[in-house]
Enzyme design. Structure first.
Site, PDB file in Angstrom:
ATOM      1  N   GLY A 161      60.425  -0.910  -8.705  1.00  0.00           N
ATOM      2  CA  GLY A 161      61.302  -1.224  -7.362  1.00  0.00           C
ATOM      3  C   GLY A 161      60.312  -1.235  -6.121  1.00  0.00           C
ATOM      4  O   GLY A 161      59.404  -0.638  -5.667  1.00  0.00           O
ATOM      5  N   HIS A 162      60.417  -2.095  -5.845  1.00  0.00           N
ATOM      6  CA  HIS A 162      60.300  -2.281  -4.363  1.00  0.00           C
ATOM      7  C   HIS A 162      60.649  -2.684  -2.726  1.00  0.00           C
ATOM      8  O   HIS A 162      61.852  -3.321  -2.706  1.00  0.00           O
ATOM      9  CB  HIS A 162      58.929  -3.931  -4.179  1.00  0.00           C
ATOM     10  CG  HIS A 162      57.922  -3.842  -5.718  1.00  0.00           C
ATOM     11  ND1 HIS A 162      57.327  -5.164  -5.891  1.00  0.00           N
ATOM     12  CD2 HIS A 162      57.197  -3.268  -5.791  1.00  0.00           C
ATOM     13  CE1 HIS A 162      57.153  -4.782  -6.330  1.00  0.00           C
ATOM     14  NE2 HIS A 162      56.347  -3.804  -6.424  1.00  0.00           N
TER      15      HIS A 162
ATOM     16  N   ASP B 218      54.257   3.267  -6.979  1.00  0.00           N
ATOM     17  CA  ASP B 218      54.567   3.747  -5.737  1.00  0.00           C
ATOM     18  C   ASP B 218      53.854   3.788  -5.045  1.00  0.00           C
ATOM     19  O   ASP B 218      53.424   4.287  -4.093  1.00  0.00           O
ATOM     20  CB  ASP B 218      55.542   4.560  -6.250  1.00  0.00           C
ATOM     21  CG  ASP B 218      57.050   4.392  -7.081  1.00  0.00           C
ATOM     22  OD1 ASP B 218      57.522   3.469  -7.393  1.00  0.00           O
ATOM     23  OD2 ASP B 218      56.589   5.864  -8.016  1.00  0.00           O
TER      24      ASP B 218
ATOM     25  N   GLN C  69      54.157  -1.059 -10.734  1.00  0.00           N
ATOM     26  CA  GLN C  69      53.676  -0.037 -11.810  1.00  0.00           C
ATOM     27  C   GLN C  69      51.757   0.226 -10.747  1.00  0.00           C
ATOM     28  O   GLN C  69      51.959  -0.073 -10.135  1.00  0.00           O
ATOM     29  CB  GLN C  69      54.209  -0.084 -13.326  1.00  0.00           C
ATOM     30  CG  GLN C  69      55.241   0.455 -13.806  1.00  0.00           C
ATOM     31  CD  GLN C  69      55.949  -1.285 -13.496  1.00  0.00           C
ATOM     32  OE1 GLN C  69      55.330  -2.030 -14.462  1.00  0.00           O
ATOM     33  NE2 GLN C  69      56.701  -0.446 -13.324  1.00  0.00           N
TER      34      GLN C  69
ATOM     35  N   LYS D  95      53.424  -0.653  -3.052  1.00  0.00           N
ATOM     36  CA  LYS D  95      53.120  -3.088  -2.709  1.00  0.00           C
ATOM     37  C   LYS D  95      53.576  -3.761  -2.474  1.00  0.00           C
ATOM     38  O   LYS D  95      53.167  -4.986  -1.883  1.00  0.00           O
ATOM     39  CB  LYS D  95      52.718  -3.023  -4.743  1.00  0.00           C
ATOM     40  CG  LYS D  95      51.556  -2.019  -5.272  1.00  0.00           C
ATOM     41  CD  LYS D  95      52.054  -2.677  -6.615  1.00  0.00           C
ATOM     42  CE  LYS D  95      53.097  -2.050  -7.365  1.00  0.00           C
ATOM     43  NZ  LYS D  95      52.729  -0.525  -7.395  1.00  0.00           N
TER      44      LYS D  95
HETATM   45  P1  IMP Z   1      59.179   2.470 -18.128  1.00  0.00           P
HETATM   46  O1  IMP Z   1      58.719   1.899 -17.786  1.00  0.00           O
HETATM   47  O2  IMP Z   1      60.505   2.490 -17.955  1.00  0.00           O
HETATM   48  O3  IMP Z   1      59.263   2.302 -19.791  1.00  0.00           O
HETATM   49  O4  IMP Z   1      59.090   4.193 -18.503  1.00  0.00           O
HETATM   50  C1  IMP Z   1      57.688   4.392 -18.573  1.00  0.00           C
HETATM   51  C2  IMP Z   1      56.714   5.923 -17.356  1.00  0.00           C
HETATM   52  O5  IMP Z   1      56.023   4.886 -16.248  1.00  0.00           O
HETATM   53  C3  IMP Z   1      58.166   6.201 -17.304  1.00  0.00           C
HETATM   54  O6  IMP Z   1      56.916   7.624 -16.433  1.00  0.00           O
HETATM   55  C4  IMP Z   1      58.304   5.967 -15.365  1.00  0.00           C
HETATM   56  O7  IMP Z   1      58.763   7.405 -14.380  1.00  0.00           O
HETATM   57  C5  IMP Z   1      57.490   4.822 -15.327  1.00  0.00           C
HETATM   58  N1  IMP Z   1      57.139   3.880 -14.032  1.00  0.00           N
HETATM   59  C6  IMP Z   1      58.098   2.524 -14.517  1.00  0.00           C
HETATM   60  N2  IMP Z   1      57.916   1.806 -13.338  1.00  0.00           N
HETATM   61  C7  IMP Z   1      57.737   2.461 -12.395  1.00  0.00           C
HETATM   62  C8  IMP Z   1      57.397   2.113 -11.252  1.00  0.00           C
HETATM   63  O8  IMP Z   1      57.728   1.049 -10.535  1.00  0.00           O
HETATM   64  N3  IMP Z   1      57.255   3.237 -10.256  1.00  0.00           N
HETATM   65  C9  IMP Z   1      56.985   4.057 -10.584  1.00  0.00           C
HETATM   66  N4  IMP Z   1      57.309   4.596 -12.165  1.00  0.00           N
HETATM   67  C10 IMP Z   1      57.282   3.766 -12.621  1.00  0.00           C
END
Ligand code: IMP
Length: 421
Positions: free
Chosen positions: A40-41, A13, A221, A16
């Site tokens: 999420g972009h 977040d 991420q 990007k």
């Molecule tokens: P997962 O990727 O859904 O397995 O989540 C694992 C961890 O990564 C969690 O803490 C999510 O909140 C975090 N996470 C996954 N995708 C994002 C993102 O795009 N932005 C911020 N945090 C993310």
């Protein structure tokens, strides 16, 4: 020809989407290479706001979007995004890697079940099936994009996989019967819909490199969510660092020219896990409200804190970052004091590296350098010297400490609110 890589240096977040969109103006290809619809972009073009989870944001500028083999793809979500973009008049140019692993219904169910089982030790995942899908990929039990367009292969694979998944669901006490016929029908239909996009993206991309095309690799991420170098086990399941881009695209590391690290001017995190500079006071609330820090994918409020240069330095080192893009500097407007964490204190000792043991990270106390705040950045600022003097000092300190030059500074969500340094 340039191949530029854009990656997040914190917990995701970082903004990007906007930076990729900015660099995409000269690009021919914009490529996603890891993660999936957990990302999420948000991109703002004039008054239009686009929220994308899977499709690379460059497609909005008419570029060819590529979903590389390192992504885990939810076809239901993809088809929704394709339909939405088409409805909004975007002429979509999209390629999907034939080896891309597919998120299946049991991955999403298991993501929820595992989190529930963990209780207060949960990761706080996005529940999009990311972890279970990557687990199957590594265990060599994955369904890949190429399988969706061959009903026979898909059927045989499901025959092998579904009984095992059913037993796992039973262990978790999940009252759900997996219906092979239903899954086969649904996923074959998805295959029908997306087969025109499925191709050997690694070959296409290497041809593009040879033909001197401009390519942007769009990370999802951030470093601290990397499965090896992040706050394990509170991470995602992919490689968010620069190295992950070669794996996920099939473009060799030697072809990458610049590695642009996105640094939000403060720190945020969604989900569980340690965040050394987290603020629980009015400043934390201020950053959350002013920065609209609510997840694009899950709408969860993001935890906020001061900028942590131990974290960003860790990212710069691991990914060999060559340029920095500072985002959301304007969110710090109006604070009387702003702080940057330069070190941690652990067991009375000053440390400047990020510990591996999560219990040590929890004990780390940030050591701060204080800066005088500034009132407001002018929206019309077009050069570094237009920024308030205090903001310039803040940025120069970051650059000096990290020994990496700042290339751009973002002072608002719009394309125009970007300063080239
Ligand atoms: P997962 O990727 O859904 O397995 O989540 C694992 C961890 O990564 C969690 O803490 C999510 O909140 C975090 N996470 C996954 N995708 C994002 C993102 O795009 N932005 C911020 N945090 C993310």
């Amino acid at each position: 020809m340039t191949v530029n890589l854009v990656i997040g240096t914190q917990w995701g977040d970082e903004g990007k989407g906007k930076v990729v969109d900015y660099f995409s103006k000269d690009a021919d290809y914009v490529v996603r290479y890891q993660g999936g619809s957990n990302a999420g972009h948000t991109i703002k073009v004039g008054e239009e706001v686009y929220k994308l989870h899977l499709i690379p944001s460059g497609v909005i500028q008419g570029k060819t979007g590529v979903i590389g083999n390192g992504v885990v793809l939810d076809p239901e979500m993809l088809i929704k995004e394709i339909d939405e973009l088409k409805k909004r008049g975007i002429k979509l140019k999209l390629l999907i890697g034939d080896r891309t692993n597919i998120i299946m219904p049991y991955h999403k169910i298991l993501d929820g079940a595992e989190e529930k089982y963990l209780g207060d030790k949960k990761i706080g995942t996005t529940k999009r099936g990311i972890g279970p899908c990557y687990s199957d990929k590594v265990a060599r039990k994955g369904i890949r994009a190429i399988d969706l367009i061959d009903t026979n292969t898909l059927s045989k694979k499901l025959d092998d996989i579904i009984p095992i998944k059913q037993r796992i669901l039973d262990v978790y006490n999940i009252d759900k019967k997996l219906n092979k016929k239903e899954i086969l029908d649904t996923y074959s239909k998805y295959g029908e819909k997306i087969k025109k996009y499925i191709t050997t993206t690694h070959i296409e991309l290497n041809k593009a490199v040879k033909n001197n095309k401009n390519i942007i690799l769009e990370g999802a991420q951030g470093t601290m969510l990397d499965v090896d170098y992040g706050t394990y086990p509170f991470t995602t399941s992919s490689h968010t660092i620069a190295g992950g881009s070669s794996i996920g695209t099939g473009i060799g590391p030697k072809h990458i020219d610049d590695i642009i690290g996105i640094v939000k001017a403060y720190t945020t995190r969604v989900g569980e896990g340690p965040l050394p500079t987290e603020l629980f006071d009015k400043n934390g609330k201020y950053l959350q409200q002013k920065g609209h820090e609510f997840g694009t994918t899950t709408s969860r409020p993001r935890r906020c804190g001061w900028l942590d240069l131990v974290v960003v330095n860790h990212s710069c080192m691991i990914s060999g970052i060559t340029k920095l893009a500072i985002t959301k500097l304007d969110v710090l407007d109006g604070l009387s004091t702003v702080k940057i964490c330069t070190h941690y204190s652990l067991d009375g000792k000053k440390i400047d590296f990020f510990p591996a043991d999560i219990e040590d990270v929890k004990q780390c106390k940030p050591v701060y350098k204080e800066f005088k705040g500034w009132r407001k950045i002018k929206e019309s600022s077009s050069g570094f010297s237009d920024l308030p003097e205090e903001a310039q000092k803040y940025l120069k300190f970051i650059e000096k400490k990290l020994e990496v030059p700042i290339a751009i500074v973002s002072i608002g969500p719009g394309r125009k609110e970007t300063i080239e340094v």
